[in-house]
Scaffold this active site. Sequence first.
Site, PDB file in Angstrom:
ATOM      1  N   GLU A  62     -27.931  -3.893  48.103  1.00 40.49           N
ATOM      2  CA  GLU A  62     -28.894  -4.680  47.326  1.00 40.49           C
ATOM      3  C   GLU A  62     -28.434  -6.120  47.154  1.00 40.49           C
ATOM      4  O   GLU A  62     -27.242  -6.387  47.013  1.00 40.49           O
ATOM      5  CB  GLU A  62     -29.053  -4.059  45.927  1.00 40.49           C
ATOM      6  CG  GLU A  62     -29.639  -2.670  45.983  1.00 40.49           C
ATOM      7  CD  GLU A  62     -29.407  -1.851  44.718  1.00 40.49           C
ATOM      8  OE1 GLU A  62     -30.248  -1.007  44.423  1.00 40.49           O
ATOM      9  OE2 GLU A  62     -28.386  -2.072  44.028  1.00 40.49           O
ATOM     10  N   LYS A  75     -25.769 -11.451  43.475  1.00 42.61           N
ATOM     11  CA  LYS A  75     -24.755 -10.426  43.695  1.00 42.61           C
ATOM     12  C   LYS A  75     -25.159  -9.586  44.894  1.00 42.61           C
ATOM     13  O   LYS A  75     -26.341  -9.277  45.062  1.00 42.61           O
ATOM     14  CB  LYS A  75     -24.604  -9.522  42.452  1.00 42.61           C
ATOM     15  CG  LYS A  75     -23.581  -8.402  42.655  1.00 42.61           C
ATOM     16  CD  LYS A  75     -23.203  -7.727  41.336  1.00 42.61           C
ATOM     17  CE  LYS A  75     -24.142  -6.615  40.966  1.00 42.61           C
ATOM     18  NZ  LYS A  75     -23.637  -5.852  39.802  1.00 42.61           N
ATOM     19  N   THR A  90     -18.048   4.295  45.391  1.00 41.84           N
ATOM     20  CA  THR A  90     -19.506   4.371  45.363  1.00 41.84           C
ATOM     21  C   THR A  90     -20.114   2.966  45.310  1.00 41.84           C
ATOM     22  O   THR A  90     -21.068   2.660  46.023  1.00 41.84           O
ATOM     23  CB  THR A  90     -19.973   5.184  44.134  1.00 41.84           C
ATOM     24  OG1 THR A  90     -19.501   6.522  44.283  1.00 41.84           O
ATOM     25  CG2 THR A  90     -21.490   5.204  44.006  1.00 41.84           C
ATOM     26  N   GLN A 146     -17.101   3.897  36.611  1.00 45.72           N
ATOM     27  CA  GLN A 146     -17.664   3.159  35.466  1.00 45.72           C
ATOM     28  C   GLN A 146     -17.187   3.714  34.125  1.00 45.72           C
ATOM     29  O   GLN A 146     -17.226   3.017  33.098  1.00 45.72           O
ATOM     30  CB  GLN A 146     -19.216   3.219  35.475  1.00 45.72           C
ATOM     31  CG  GLN A 146     -19.883   2.875  36.795  1.00 45.72           C
ATOM     32  CD  GLN A 146     -19.525   1.492  37.302  1.00 45.72           C
ATOM     33  OE1 GLN A 146     -19.462   0.526  36.543  1.00 45.72           O
ATOM     34  NE2 GLN A 146     -19.261   1.385  38.601  1.00 45.72           N
ATOM     35  N   ASP A 167     -17.587  16.330  34.100  1.00 46.05           N
ATOM     36  CA  ASP A 167     -17.832  15.894  35.475  1.00 46.05           C
ATOM     37  C   ASP A 167     -17.754  17.140  36.349  1.00 46.05           C
ATOM     38  O   ASP A 167     -16.915  18.026  36.101  1.00 46.05           O
ATOM     39  CB  ASP A 167     -16.782  14.849  35.911  1.00 46.05           C
ATOM     40  CG  ASP A 167     -17.159  14.128  37.202  1.00 46.05           C
ATOM     41  OD1 ASP A 167     -17.293  14.788  38.249  1.00 46.05           O
ATOM     42  OD2 ASP A 167     -17.326  12.900  37.161  1.00 46.05           O
ATOM     43  N   THR A 207     -23.487   9.524  36.450  1.00 46.87           N
ATOM     44  CA  THR A 207     -23.191  10.298  37.651  1.00 46.87           C
ATOM     45  C   THR A 207     -23.719   9.558  38.879  1.00 46.87           C
ATOM     46  O   THR A 207     -24.538   8.641  38.756  1.00 46.87           O
ATOM     47  CB  THR A 207     -23.852  11.688  37.590  1.00 46.87           C
ATOM     48  OG1 THR A 207     -25.270  11.525  37.621  1.00 46.87           O
ATOM     49  CG2 THR A 207     -23.440  12.436  36.333  1.00 46.87           C
ATOM     50  N   GLY A 232     -29.084   6.619  37.048  1.00 43.56           N
ATOM     51  CA  GLY A 232     -30.378   6.647  37.746  1.00 43.56           C
ATOM     52  C   GLY A 232     -30.819   5.218  37.978  1.00 43.56           C
ATOM     53  O   GLY A 232     -31.351   4.569  37.084  1.00 43.56           O
ATOM     54  N   ASP A 233     -30.554   4.697  39.178  1.00 42.04           N
ATOM     55  CA  ASP A 233     -30.776   3.261  39.404  1.00 42.04           C
ATOM     56  C   ASP A 233     -31.307   2.977  40.797  1.00 42.04           C
ATOM     57  O   ASP A 233     -31.102   1.903  41.340  1.00 42.04           O
ATOM     58  CB  ASP A 233     -29.468   2.486  39.141  1.00 42.04           C
ATOM     59  CG  ASP A 233     -28.324   2.931  40.058  1.00 42.04           C
ATOM     60  OD1 ASP A 233     -28.522   3.900  40.827  1.00 42.04           O
ATOM     61  OD2 ASP A 233     -27.256   2.313  40.017  1.00 42.04           O
ATOM     62  N   LYS A 237     -33.366   8.672  42.628  1.00 45.61           N
ATOM     63  CA  LYS A 237     -32.030   8.896  42.042  1.00 45.61           C
ATOM     64  C   LYS A 237     -32.171   8.804  40.516  1.00 45.61           C
ATOM     65  O   LYS A 237     -32.187   7.707  39.947  1.00 45.61           O
ATOM     66  CB  LYS A 237     -31.070   7.832  42.571  1.00 45.61           C
ATOM     67  CG  LYS A 237     -29.633   7.897  42.064  1.00 45.61           C
ATOM     68  CD  LYS A 237     -28.744   7.018  42.955  1.00 45.61           C
ATOM     69  CE  LYS A 237     -27.312   6.909  42.469  1.00 45.61           C
ATOM     70  NZ  LYS A 237     -27.091   5.767  41.567  1.00 45.61           N
ATOM     71  N   VAL A 299     -30.640   0.012  34.750  1.00 43.09           N
ATOM     72  CA  VAL A 299     -30.536  -0.027  36.219  1.00 43.09           C
ATOM     73  C   VAL A 299     -29.635  -1.165  36.693  1.00 43.09           C
ATOM     74  O   VAL A 299     -29.115  -1.125  37.812  1.00 43.09           O
ATOM     75  CB  VAL A 299     -31.919  -0.136  36.920  1.00 43.09           C
ATOM     76  CG1 VAL A 299     -32.723   1.134  36.711  1.00 43.09           C
ATOM     77  CG2 VAL A 299     -32.687  -1.351  36.465  1.00 43.09           C
TER      78      VAL A 299
END
Length: 348
Positions: A62, A75, A90, A146, A167, A207, A232-233, A237, A299
Amino acid sequence: MMQKVQQPKLIDVDAMARWVRDNGVENIITGMADAIETDFKRWERFDKVARVASHTPIGVIELMPTSDGEEYAFKYVNGHPSNPARGFQTVTAYGMLADVDNGYPTFFAEMTLLTALRTAAVSVMVARHLARPDSKVAAFLGAGSQSEFQALGMRGTLGIEDVRVFDTDPEASEKFRRNLEPLGFKVTVCDTGEEAVQGADIITTCTADKANNTILTNDMVKEGVHINAIGGDCPGKTELEGSILDRGPVFVEFPPQTRVEGEIQQKPEDFPVVELWKVFNGQEPGRESAEQITIFDSVGFAISDFSALRYLRDSTKGSDLLKEIQVIADPDDPKDLFSMVNSPLLVS
Ligand code: NAD
């Protein structure tokens, strides 16, 4: 005589790590939260566009641009949930600031660490408006990169030291415990998400899985809880059972982006949301009662990265952390770019 251009400065990975160690994660997150909130309060000054995403079945790359008319930032960030199994992270990122006056870049930075700090800062900025001020226990579903930053942010702003974690990878939970216990946290590692959210005042879902998952079900959410949903972003997802979103106001950064990427992608296009900048400016209410359930559908938006980059740039100004990076071609005559490559060798 033409003015020689000032080449941009760089904060590389080592410099970033040193800056964070020297200043403290909690201090930085709290200071950055203030900086981001200040910029959210002048929301209307910014160019805003949903980030430009390039998807594959296993991930996304992105670009996130914005400008306040004086400075421009972007970014570059990826999201590849299957990366850790292959030894990669990730999320990785870098970014830059530029001067709108002449369009020249002024500042570059690694943004993998900076993204973890800014995502925690955004969670903090939101939680101090929406979480119950008497919150004592925080639950974390997902204990990856994170998670410690999120926990330290919550302690920095709400004084929370009692954290519960689940987790699917027990080693990740163990890493979370190993990193946070020496810093004074009480960490309870749980075998299920249901167990982790027991007694929690704040639930953070962080997650990574490119799928519509149900990490948090409706029956796991009790009255008065603040949900900080950061994982969820991306289209396809999500982490929350859709019916949770009907239980309380849903707060968002930039609706056109969140409707595509956030938890509310599960809902119709006109699903009601509250824009955070309006809460910060007093135009919309935040939490209205101790019983209310508040949901932050996080997000990650470009203005937060703009603020984080400026915060870093201002904090490191004049320090030996900065390196010069030669990325602006600067011919003596601005119309004679060719002079930079013109050499007798070119004549054949
Ligand atoms: P990570 O891969 O380091 O950690 C994710 C963790 O989630 C892993 O430990 C994994 O085992 C765990 N997990 C996966 N499925 C699970 C499940 N069903 N239940 C419990 N745990 C599960 O990723 P990260 O860098 O910590 O990022 C976490 C998420 O946050 C990612 O989805 C990322 O895209 C997102 N993110 C959002 C923002 C934002 O601004 N909202 C910013 C950065 C990252």
